[in-house]
Design a protein around this motif. Structure first.
Motif, PDB file in Angstrom:
ATOM      1  N   LEU A 234       0.877  -1.242   0.055  1.00  0.00           N
ATOM      2  CA  LEU A 234      -0.018   0.127  -0.041  1.00  0.00           C
ATOM      3  C   LEU A 234       0.913   1.361  -0.094  1.00  0.00           C
ATOM      4  O   LEU A 234       0.319   2.502  -0.372  1.00  0.00           O
ATOM      5  N   GLY A 235       2.161   1.226   0.334  1.00  0.00           N
ATOM      6  CA  GLY A 235       2.871   2.154   0.334  1.00  0.00           C
ATOM      7  C   GLY A 235       3.691   2.388  -0.871  1.00  0.00           C
ATOM      8  O   GLY A 235       4.555   3.421  -1.111  1.00  0.00           O
ATOM      9  N   ALA A 236       3.374   1.834  -1.951  1.00  0.00           N
ATOM     10  CA  ALA A 236       4.068   1.553  -3.133  1.00  0.00           C
ATOM     11  C   ALA A 236       4.104   3.055  -3.815  1.00  0.00           C
ATOM     12  O   ALA A 236       4.835   3.348  -4.619  1.00  0.00           O
ATOM     13  N   HIS A 237       3.012   3.885  -3.574  1.00  0.00           N
ATOM     14  CA  HIS A 237       2.788   5.063  -4.286  1.00  0.00           C
ATOM     15  C   HIS A 237       4.110   6.134  -3.816  1.00  0.00           C
ATOM     16  O   HIS A 237       4.374   7.071  -4.456  1.00  0.00           O
ATOM     17  N   ASN A 238       4.459   5.992  -2.725  1.00  0.00           N
ATOM     18  CA  ASN A 238       5.889   6.726  -2.303  1.00  0.00           C
ATOM     19  C   ASN A 238       5.641   8.073  -1.989  1.00  0.00           C
ATOM     20  O   ASN A 238       6.673   8.727  -1.531  1.00  0.00           O
ATOM     21  N   CYS A 239       4.436   8.523  -1.814  1.00  0.00           N
ATOM     22  CA  CYS A 239       4.046  10.034  -1.351  1.00  0.00           C
ATOM     23  C   CYS A 239       4.070  10.411   0.016  1.00  0.00           C
ATOM     24  O   CYS A 239       3.506   9.411   0.879  1.00  0.00           O
ATOM     25  N   ARG A 240       4.909  11.065   0.603  1.00  0.00           N
ATOM     26  CA  ARG A 240       5.152  11.247   2.071  1.00  0.00           C
ATOM     27  C   ARG A 240       3.915  12.625   2.589  1.00  0.00           C
ATOM     28  O   ARG A 240       3.942  12.952   3.670  1.00  0.00           O
TER      29      ARG A 240
ATOM     30  N   ILE B 201      -1.832   8.902  -2.274  1.00  0.00           N
ATOM     31  CA  ILE B 201      -1.887   7.988  -1.011  1.00  0.00           C
ATOM     32  C   ILE B 201      -2.825   7.093  -1.099  1.00  0.00           C
ATOM     33  O   ILE B 201      -2.890   5.782  -0.535  1.00  0.00           O
ATOM     34  N   SER B 202      -4.105   7.454  -1.591  1.00  0.00           N
ATOM     35  CA  SER B 202      -5.132   6.529  -1.755  1.00  0.00           C
ATOM     36  C   SER B 202      -5.426   5.524  -2.804  1.00  0.00           C
ATOM     37  O   SER B 202      -6.029   4.580  -2.967  1.00  0.00           O
ATOM     38  N   SER B 203      -4.235   5.730  -3.830  1.00  0.00           N
ATOM     39  CA  SER B 203      -4.276   5.240  -5.060  1.00  0.00           C
ATOM     40  C   SER B 203      -4.296   3.587  -4.748  1.00  0.00           C
ATOM     41  O   SER B 203      -4.999   2.687  -5.488  1.00  0.00           O
ATOM     42  N   GLN B 204      -3.178   3.252  -3.840  1.00  0.00           N
ATOM     43  CA  GLN B 204      -2.951   1.754  -3.964  1.00  0.00           C
ATOM     44  C   GLN B 204      -4.069   1.196  -2.946  1.00  0.00           C
ATOM     45  O   GLN B 204      -4.313  -0.040  -3.240  1.00  0.00           O
TER      46      GLN B 204
END
Length: 251
Positions: free
Chosen positions: A165-171, A189-192
């Motif tokens: 779920l953290g693969a988007h990499n946005c902080r 953040i919600s994409s995954q």
């Protein structure tokens, strides 16, 4: 700080945080001779502040900033879609014997199921988890998720899910800005989460409010060749692509 003490009718504040520090320039300003940190330190020497904390959305920068032992506590994101504090920040805060406070376990209402979302930060090396709750039922649901300790097998499952779920990499550092008003960090953040679990009602409500802006992204001429948001991102993330993929949510 003195006015706050007067308003709260107290002589001492347990924890005063230098809040929402996300850039090197902001940190330097806070730490200058006439900056917020020195003011907080003065109040601590006088006995009006017990502990001084630092908060922000850039875990790798926070890890560096707390390295000199000037802070007692640190506040950061930690949830299944934003596990990034585990890499450097939490280990450094542990070495400094600091208080560790995890915020946004549901990432603003996007992550489900709630039981797993709460148990993920609960399974990690943090002292406090701050979860936004707006009803008695939500309080009960949050408490129920923490009644039992997290075993090794469950912890490994949660950590594997966080990697996905953290693969988007946005902080959520908010360096980016969209000229047509798309709330990019929420989309990123919600994409995954959206792909894996679908959205909670609050998440769906956010997408419905953003619908026109999301659908306009592909047609915004100034961003066709060099998206403005991506030029500002310190992590060089494919924001426009993710926003355009989000348009598929409306089917």
């Amino acid at each position: 700080m003195e006015r706050s003490l007067d308003r709260m009718k107290t002589d001492v504040i347990d924890l005063l945080q230098i809040h929402y520090v996300n850039t090197v320039q902001e940190f330097k300003a806070a730490m200058e001779e006439d900056g917020a940190y020195q003011a907080a330190l003065e109040m601590k020497r006088k006995g009006h502040v017990r502990f001084i904390g630092l908060t922000g959305h850039r875990p790798e920068l926070l890890a560096k900033w707390i390295g000199k032992g000037q802070f007692d506590q640190v506040l950061f994101h930690l949830n299944l879609a934003q596990p990034f504090a585990l890499d450097e920040l939490i280990p450094e805060a542990t070495r400094q014997q600091m208080g560790k406070t995890a915020m946004k376990p549901l990432s603003g209402g996007f992550i489900q199921p709630v039981s797993q979302a709460i148990r993920y930060p609960y399974s990690q090396d943090v002292h406090v988890t701050i979860s936004g709750m707006i009803s008695v039922d939500e309080v009960k649901e949050n408490i129920a998720a923490m009644r039992e300790d997290v075993g090794d097998d469950e912890r490994r499952e949660l950590e594997a899910l966080a990697v996905e779920l953290g693969a988007h990499n946005c902080r959520r550092c908010n360096y980016c800005s969209c000229p047509i008003g798309v709330t990019i960090p929420d989309i990123m953040i919600s994409s995954q989460v959206r792909r894996t679990f679908g959205l909670l009602p609050k998440g769906d409500g956010f997408y419905q409010k953003q619908k026109d802006k999301i659908l306009s992204c592909a047609d915004y001429e100034p961003c066709r060749e060099k998206p403005l948001c991506q030029q500002q991102c310190p992590y060089h993330l494919p924001m426009r692509q993710v926003v355009m993929e989000a348009a598929g949510y409306f089917g």
